[in-house]
Write a protein that holds these residues in place. Structure first.
Motif, PDB file in Angstrom:
ATOM      1  N   MET A   1       0.912  -1.194  -0.088  1.00  0.00           N
ATOM      2  CA  MET A   1       0.038  -0.091  -0.043  1.00  0.00           C
ATOM      3  C   MET A   1       0.906   1.298   0.071  1.00  0.00           C
ATOM      4  O   MET A   1       0.448   2.159  -0.582  1.00  0.00           O
ATOM      5  N   ALA A   2       2.006   1.368   0.759  1.00  0.00           N
ATOM      6  CA  ALA A   2       2.829   2.525   0.801  1.00  0.00           C
ATOM      7  C   ALA A   2       3.552   2.637  -0.721  1.00  0.00           C
ATOM      8  O   ALA A   2       3.501   3.866  -1.064  1.00  0.00           O
ATOM      9  N   ALA A   3       3.663   1.515  -1.480  1.00  0.00           N
ATOM     10  CA  ALA A   3       4.288   1.937  -2.887  1.00  0.00           C
ATOM     11  C   ALA A   3       3.129   2.280  -3.830  1.00  0.00           C
ATOM     12  O   ALA A   3       3.205   2.946  -4.629  1.00  0.00           O
ATOM     13  N   LEU A   4       1.890   1.848  -3.351  1.00  0.00           N
ATOM     14  CA  LEU A   4       0.590   2.436  -4.175  1.00  0.00           C
ATOM     15  C   LEU A   4       0.436   3.914  -3.918  1.00  0.00           C
ATOM     16  O   LEU A   4       0.168   4.774  -4.916  1.00  0.00           O
ATOM     17  N   CYS A   5       0.513   4.174  -2.622  1.00  0.00           N
ATOM     18  CA  CYS A   5       0.479   5.591  -2.220  1.00  0.00           C
ATOM     19  C   CYS A   5       1.489   6.654  -3.227  1.00  0.00           C
ATOM     20  O   CYS A   5       1.124   7.347  -3.526  1.00  0.00           O
ATOM     21  N   ASP A   6       2.921   6.261  -3.341  1.00  0.00           N
ATOM     22  CA  ASP A   6       3.928   6.889  -3.801  1.00  0.00           C
ATOM     23  C   ASP A   6       3.400   6.980  -5.354  1.00  0.00           C
ATOM     24  O   ASP A   6       3.548   7.977  -5.993  1.00  0.00           O
ATOM     25  N   ARG A   7       2.843   6.033  -5.827  1.00  0.00           N
ATOM     26  CA  ARG A   7       2.615   5.906  -7.373  1.00  0.00           C
ATOM     27  C   ARG A   7       1.520   6.719  -7.523  1.00  0.00           C
ATOM     28  O   ARG A   7       1.647   7.522  -8.696  1.00  0.00           O
ATOM     29  N   PHE A   8       0.490   6.734  -6.910  1.00  0.00           N
ATOM     30  CA  PHE A   8      -0.612   7.476  -6.877  1.00  0.00           C
ATOM     31  C   PHE A   8      -0.359   9.287  -6.834  1.00  0.00           C
ATOM     32  O   PHE A   8      -0.883   9.859  -7.755  1.00  0.00           O
ATOM     33  N   LEU A   9       0.550   9.364  -6.168  1.00  0.00           N
ATOM     34  CA  LEU A   9       0.956  10.646  -5.911  1.00  0.00           C
ATOM     35  C   LEU A   9       1.943  11.169  -7.412  1.00  0.00           C
ATOM     36  O   LEU A   9       1.757  12.349  -7.749  1.00  0.00           O
ATOM     37  N   THR A  10       2.764  10.395  -7.714  1.00  0.00           N
ATOM     38  CA  THR A  10       3.813  10.765  -8.630  1.00  0.00           C
ATOM     39  C   THR A  10       3.116  10.596 -10.132  1.00  0.00           C
ATOM     40  O   THR A  10       3.317  11.251 -11.043  1.00  0.00           O
ATOM     41  N   GLU A  11       2.355   9.590 -10.283  1.00  0.00           N
ATOM     42  CA  GLU A  11       1.830   8.995 -11.610  1.00  0.00           C
ATOM     43  C   GLU A  11       0.391   9.815 -11.969  1.00  0.00           C
ATOM     44  O   GLU A  11       0.004   9.921 -13.058  1.00  0.00           O
ATOM     45  N   TYR A  12      -0.305   9.873 -10.730  1.00  0.00           N
ATOM     46  CA  TYR A  12      -1.550  10.446 -10.898  1.00  0.00           C
ATOM     47  C   TYR A  12      -1.850  11.910 -10.582  1.00  0.00           C
ATOM     48  O   TYR A  12      -2.002  12.742 -11.425  1.00  0.00           O
ATOM     49  N   ALA A  13      -1.474  12.052  -9.321  1.00  0.00           N
ATOM     50  CA  ALA A  13      -1.910  13.263  -8.796  1.00  0.00           C
ATOM     51  C   ALA A  13      -0.926  14.581  -9.384  1.00  0.00           C
ATOM     52  O   ALA A  13      -1.153  15.742  -9.735  1.00  0.00           O
ATOM     53  N   GLU A  14       0.387  14.090  -9.844  1.00  0.00           N
ATOM     54  CA  GLU A  14       1.433  15.162 -10.291  1.00  0.00           C
ATOM     55  C   GLU A  14       0.794  15.735 -11.426  1.00  0.00           C
ATOM     56  O   GLU A  14       1.030  16.587 -12.036  1.00  0.00           O
ATOM     57  N   HIS A  15       0.189  14.438 -12.360  1.00  0.00           N
ATOM     58  CA  HIS A  15      -0.047  15.208 -13.673  1.00  0.00           C
ATOM     59  C   HIS A  15      -1.570  15.588 -14.047  1.00  0.00           C
ATOM     60  O   HIS A  15      -1.826  16.171 -15.075  1.00  0.00           O
ATOM     61  N   HIS A  16      -2.401  15.112 -13.065  1.00  0.00           N
ATOM     62  CA  HIS A  16      -4.006  15.528 -13.416  1.00  0.00           C
ATOM     63  C   HIS A  16      -4.614  16.236 -12.228  1.00  0.00           C
ATOM     64  O   HIS A  16      -5.698  16.525 -12.487  1.00  0.00           O
ATOM     65  N   CYS A  17      -3.848  16.828 -11.347  1.00  0.00           N
ATOM     66  CA  CYS A  17      -4.318  17.586 -10.256  1.00  0.00           C
ATOM     67  C   CYS A  17      -3.719  18.829  -9.884  1.00  0.00           C
ATOM     68  O   CYS A  17      -2.622  18.988 -10.366  1.00  0.00           O
ATOM     69  N   LYS A  18      -4.472  19.977  -9.621  1.00  0.00           N
ATOM     70  CA  LYS A  18      -3.820  21.130  -9.388  1.00  0.00           C
ATOM     71  C   LYS A  18      -3.103  21.123  -8.120  1.00  0.00           C
ATOM     72  O   LYS A  18      -3.214  20.195  -7.260  1.00  0.00           O
ATOM     73  N   PRO A  19      -1.871  21.966  -7.914  1.00  0.00           N
ATOM     74  CA  PRO A  19      -1.288  22.016  -6.862  1.00  0.00           C
ATOM     75  C   PRO A  19      -1.894  22.072  -5.452  1.00  0.00           C
ATOM     76  O   PRO A  19      -1.352  21.169  -4.749  1.00  0.00           O
ATOM     77  N   SER A  20      -2.919  22.821  -5.357  1.00  0.00           N
ATOM     78  CA  SER A  20      -3.454  22.549  -4.100  1.00  0.00           C
ATOM     79  C   SER A  20      -4.223  21.422  -3.800  1.00  0.00           C
ATOM     80  O   SER A  20      -4.166  20.967  -2.685  1.00  0.00           O
ATOM     81  N   THR A  21      -4.730  20.706  -4.787  1.00  0.00           N
ATOM     82  CA  THR A  21      -5.139  19.336  -4.520  1.00  0.00           C
ATOM     83  C   THR A  21      -4.035  18.321  -4.334  1.00  0.00           C
ATOM     84  O   THR A  21      -4.414  17.469  -3.259  1.00  0.00           O
ATOM     85  N   ARG A  22      -3.225  18.381  -4.976  1.00  0.00           N
ATOM     86  CA  ARG A  22      -1.900  17.595  -4.786  1.00  0.00           C
ATOM     87  C   ARG A  22      -1.486  17.685  -3.248  1.00  0.00           C
ATOM     88  O   ARG A  22      -1.163  16.608  -2.688  1.00  0.00           O
ATOM     89  N   LYS A  23      -1.409  18.840  -2.824  1.00  0.00           N
ATOM     90  CA  LYS A  23      -0.890  19.135  -1.422  1.00  0.00           C
ATOM     91  C   LYS A  23      -1.730  18.444  -0.322  1.00  0.00           C
ATOM     92  O   LYS A  23      -1.500  17.884   0.638  1.00  0.00           O
ATOM     93  N   GLY A  24      -3.144  18.599  -0.628  1.00  0.00           N
ATOM     94  CA  GLY A  24      -4.118  18.128  -0.036  1.00  0.00           C
ATOM     95  C   GLY A  24      -3.923  16.460   0.258  1.00  0.00           C
ATOM     96  O   GLY A  24      -4.089  15.972   1.174  1.00  0.00           O
TER      97      GLY A  24
END
Length: 299
Positions: free
Chosen positions: A1-24
């Motif tokens: 799950m820790a690896a999924l969290c990291d991949r979610f943030l780098t591969e999904y949130a980084e490219h599809h979310c606004k900075p404020s959303t990513r920070k949240g």
């Protein structure tokens, strides 16, 4: 799950979310999801476990609901990435906790006190012109904090703020003369595109929270958040009779339902107006009774 969290943030949130959303997302993942579920295998997580995870955060309903929503996104991606079988998202249809919306609006007296403190801070140099102007602009435009802090000179016209991107996409925000004058009073730094500068001549002001805490303490409004200035703008607009559809466009709300949260202010304005009319009529009727000559009874 820790690896999924990291991949979610780098591969999904980084490219599809606004900075404020990513920070949240990053905050929820770091403080809630990883500590509880990080060591667990992705395929072993069950719906019962997610329900227990959510229930365990019942004293923080807002955070609990956000965490489950993020987990649901993560498990959908895990299926797309071949980490879980399709249709097995354990975070779907979790009953969310009721969230009590924080509603705080500045009264007329509080607005006056805030204005006095801002003027004094500017006159004495206790706060920079950029800090004071940022707070003025939050009040005068109803903009979100990030929209003001990242405002660039190229976005400013005589009548609008032309934001190429915001929480709800491209926005064209009406710029009242009072707000325009505040912006035009600020010194510009060659090579720096931003309107609201920080301590250096590079970039923009990052942290308005510290000066805001000082200012609101002096104004006697310690419980007021900066976002409440946006609420105040909307409440004053509704009480002034602005149509909800127009206010939706001004505020940049995604849907009308968000704007209609302020509809009770319209009810209060109507009630006040009705009371004023009734009071005037009642006063006129009382005067007519007093002024009327007494009838003489003839026996």
């Amino acid at each position: 799950m820790a690896a999924l969290c990291d991949r979610f943030l780098t591969e999904y949130a980084e490219h599809h979310c606004k900075p404020s959303t990513r920070k949240g997302y990053e905050i929820v993942v770091r403080t809630c999801i990883k500590p509880k579920l990080g060591p667990r295998k992705i395929v072993d997580i069950s719906r019962v476990e997610i329900v227990a995870f959510h229930h365990g955060m019942r004293d923080r309903p807002y955070m609990a609901n956000r965490a489950v929503s993020i987990l649901s996104k993560m498990f959908n991606l895990a299926e797309d990435w071949g980490m879980r079988k399709d249709g097995a998202n354990p975070a779907r249809r979790i009953k969310k906790f009721k969230e009590e919306e924080k509603k705080r609006y500045l009264s007329d007296d509080e607005q006056a006190r805030l204005g006095h403190v801002l003027a004094e801070a500017l006159e004495t140099g206790q706060e920079t012109p950029y800090v004071v102007s940022a707070i003025y602009l939050l009040m005068l435009t109803g903009c979100r904090l990030g929209e003001i802090l990242t405002l660039q000179w190229d976005y400013v016209t005589a009548r609008h703020l032309e934001l190429p991107d915001s929480k709800t996409g491209r926005r064209r925000i009406p710029l009242p003369r009072e707000a325009y004058d505040v912006i035009m009073s600020l010194p510009r730094v060659v090579g720096n595109p931003y309107v609201i500068l920080g301590e250096s001549d590079e970039g923009h002001l990052i942290n308005l929270q510290k000066p805001w805490r000082r200012i609101k303490a002096k104004a006697g409004i310690d419980d007021v958040r900066m976002h409440d200035l946006r609420h105040t703008y909307a409440s004053v607009a509704v009480m002034s009779g602005i149509d909800p559809f127009l206010l939706k466009e001004i505020m940049g709300h995604k849907n009308l339902q968000t704007t209609l949260r302020y509809s009770h202010f319209a009810d209060e304005a109507v009630q006040k107006a009705a009371g004023s009319v009734a009071s005037r009529l009642a006063g006129a009727m009382r005067r007519s009774v007093v002024d009327q000559p007494k009838l003489r009874v003839v026996s």
